[in-house]
Design a protein around this motif. Structure first.
Motif, PDB file in Angstrom:
ATOM      1  N   ALA A   1      -2.997  10.117   1.282  1.00 34.32           N
ATOM      2  CA  ALA A   1      -2.886  10.007   2.737  1.00 34.32           C
ATOM      3  C   ALA A   1      -2.502   8.572   3.072  1.00 34.32           C
ATOM      4  CB  ALA A   1      -4.220  10.373   3.385  1.00 34.32           C
ATOM      5  N   ASP A   2      -1.335   8.388   3.689  1.00 33.35           N
ATOM      6  CA  ASP A   2      -0.873   7.036   4.027  1.00 33.35           C
ATOM      7  C   ASP A   2      -1.106   6.779   5.517  1.00 33.35           C
ATOM      8  OD1 ASP A   2       0.236   4.542   4.076  1.00 33.35           O
ATOM      9  OD2 ASP A   2       2.302   5.197   3.794  1.00 33.35           O
ATOM     10  N   GLU A   3      -2.169   6.096   5.847  1.00 29.41           N
ATOM     11  CA  GLU A   3      -2.535   5.757   7.227  1.00 29.41           C
ATOM     12  C   GLU A   3      -2.440   6.983   8.156  1.00 29.41           C
ATOM     13  OE1 GLU A   3      -2.242   2.033   8.534  1.00 29.41           O
ATOM     14  OE2 GLU A   3      -1.346   1.128   6.760  1.00 29.41           O
ATOM     15  N   PRO A   4      -3.120   8.078   7.812  1.00 28.15           N
ATOM     16  CA  PRO A   4      -2.928   9.318   8.580  1.00 28.15           C
ATOM     17  C   PRO A   4      -3.498   9.255   9.987  1.00 28.15           C
ATOM     18  CG  PRO A   4      -4.735   9.595   7.036  1.00 28.15           C
ATOM     19  CD  PRO A   4      -4.114   8.252   6.746  1.00 28.15           C
TER      20      PRO A   4
ATOM     21  N   LYS B   1       0.833  -1.214   0.000  1.00 24.86           N
ATOM     22  CA  LYS B   1       0.000   0.000   0.000  1.00 24.86           C
ATOM     23  C   LYS B   1       0.864   1.259   0.000  1.00 24.86           C
ATOM     24  CE  LYS B   1      -2.045  -1.022   3.911  1.00 24.86           C
ATOM     25  NZ  LYS B   1      -1.252  -2.211   4.298  1.00 24.86           N
ATOM     26  N   SER B   2       1.820   1.323   0.929  1.00 25.87           N
ATOM     27  CA  SER B   2       2.670   2.513   0.992  1.00 25.87           C
ATOM     28  C   SER B   2       3.525   2.631  -0.258  1.00 25.87           C
ATOM     29  CB  SER B   2       3.592   2.461   2.213  1.00 25.87           C
ATOM     30  OG  SER B   2       2.823   2.482   3.389  1.00 25.87           O
ATOM     31  N   THR B   3       4.016   1.496  -0.740  1.00 23.61           N
ATOM     32  CA  THR B   3       4.849   1.533  -1.949  1.00 23.61           C
ATOM     33  C   THR B   3       4.072   2.165  -3.099  1.00 23.61           C
ATOM     34  OG1 THR B   3       6.015  -0.437  -1.207  1.00 23.61           O
ATOM     35  CG2 THR B   3       6.208   0.105  -3.536  1.00 23.61           C
TER      36      THR B   3
END
Ligand code: ADP
Ligand code: MG
Length: 338
Positions: A188-191, A58-60
């Motif tokens: 937004a990455d797991e904000p 996901k982050s990648t």
């Protein structure tokens, strides 16, 4: 499109179109295939969630769109078309000028985005460098945005340093900074992962309100199904570097087409409504992403796997009007390949 329109019509071209994206990380043990044939659309004005267990890529994916990859990453195939331009073919300078203008990002840890030795004021003024406005007008816009995200007494607090705010307040400041530039796409990455449940609810409502007001799209990475159900219009489910299912949140949460999505949802459907903090535990482990894989990536953990799953990678099938999934069972059930 009118800004206040809550559900804008789908335009012919999505704002962001990721196509057949493949990415490897070099590692001492070999190449890690962290993204495998990922295709995903973010329509204009919509919020698209990406869910999946930790390590699913996901982050990648988020960082690849932002152009913030580490040195050992290599995109081996695919395209990322944003506002009709392939980001992967842009010069470094053209890419940089999109950041903080058309594209902005909120990270899991707000300190990633904030400079600890500068005041919020100077950081919020700097982020407006694309705007042709004077310093006092930029300062006024910054104060107004801090007010919108719920920072009490922004007029005087704007002169403070990041460490003078709590974690929740720092994340609000990051949201204010990310939206101050009125991006067309916010990533937004797991904000909310580092925040407690009450703060998480407040931040989610805030994001939804601001998204409606600004009319931007959001790519929202989360491992929290309840938040995705509440916030997002669409969702992509990732497993071991692949998007195994995607479509309208409503359809996927009611009638999941992929056994992995079903496993995520079926463990305890009630937990989704109760804002699950973590994804349920599914028996087995996420496979190593080293080397090439044969068959369906989920087959070793799938209760319904049959021989075809072991040797043939499944194609994509249409489950509903706005829902597709990659699973051989769908072919067996007579669903149409896309
Ligand atoms: N800089 C890196 N170098 C090597 N492998 C990496 C790097 N970053 C991530 N990975 C690997 O890529 C995979 C996906 O990671 P990530 O995108 O962080 O997943 P998620 O955000 O879904 O938890 C994991 O197997 C992880 O170990
Ligand atoms: Mg992550």
């Amino acid at each position: 499109m009118r800004r206040e329109d809550p559900t804008p019509p789908m335009s012919a071209h999505p704002l962001l179109e990721v196509r057949n994206l493949n990415l490897d990380f070099g590692s001492p043990r070999g190449r890690v295939h962290a993204l495998r044939n990922v295709s995903l659309d973010v329509p204009t004005g919509q919020i698209v969630g990406i869910v999946g267990e930790s390590g699913s890529g996901k982050s990648t994916l988020a960082y690849t769109v932002m152009g913030l990859l580490p040195e050992n990453a290599q995109v081996t195939a695919g395209s990322i078309v944003f506002e009709r331009r392939d980001l992967l073919t842009l010069t470094a300078q053209a890419r940089r000028s999109l950041m903080g203008d058309r594209l902005s990002m909120i990270f899991q840890d707000p300190m990633t985005a904030l400079n600890p030795v500068r005041t919020i004021e100077s950081q919020m003024i700097d982020i407006q460098h694309h705007e042709q406005r004077g310093r006092s007008e930029k300062r006024a816009r910054a104060i107004d945005m801090l007010k919108r995200v719920g920072i009490p007494d922004p007029q005087s607090r704007i002169g403070n340093y990041p460490h003078q705010f709590s974690g929740g307040m720092r994340q609000r400041i990051c949201i204010a900074m990310a939206l101050l530039v009125r991006p067309s796409l916010l990533i937004a990455d797991e904000p909310t992962t580092a925040l407690d449940a009450t703060l998480e609810v407040q931040i989610i409502h805030l994001l939804k309100d601001l998204q409606r007001e600004i009319g931007c799209s959001i790519l929202f990475v989360s491992h929290h199904l309840g938040v995705v159900a509440e916030l997002c219009d669409r969702v992509a489910v990732m497993y071991a570097g692949e998007v195994v299912e995607q479509g309208a949140v409503r359809d996927i949460f009611h009638t999941p087409g992929h056994p992995y999505t079903r496993a995520l949802l079926e463990c305890d459907p009630g937990r989704i409504k109760q804002r699950t903090r973590n994804l349920p535990t599914i028996p087995g482990e996420v496979p190593s992403m080293l080397g090439s894989k044969k068959g369906c990536i989920f087959h070793p953990r799938c209760p319904h796997a049959f021989d075809r799953c072991v040797y043939e990678t499944p194609g994509e099938y249409r489950v509903a009007a706005d829902q597709v999934a990659r699973c051989h069972l769908l072919d067996r059930a007579g669903m149409v390949a896309t």
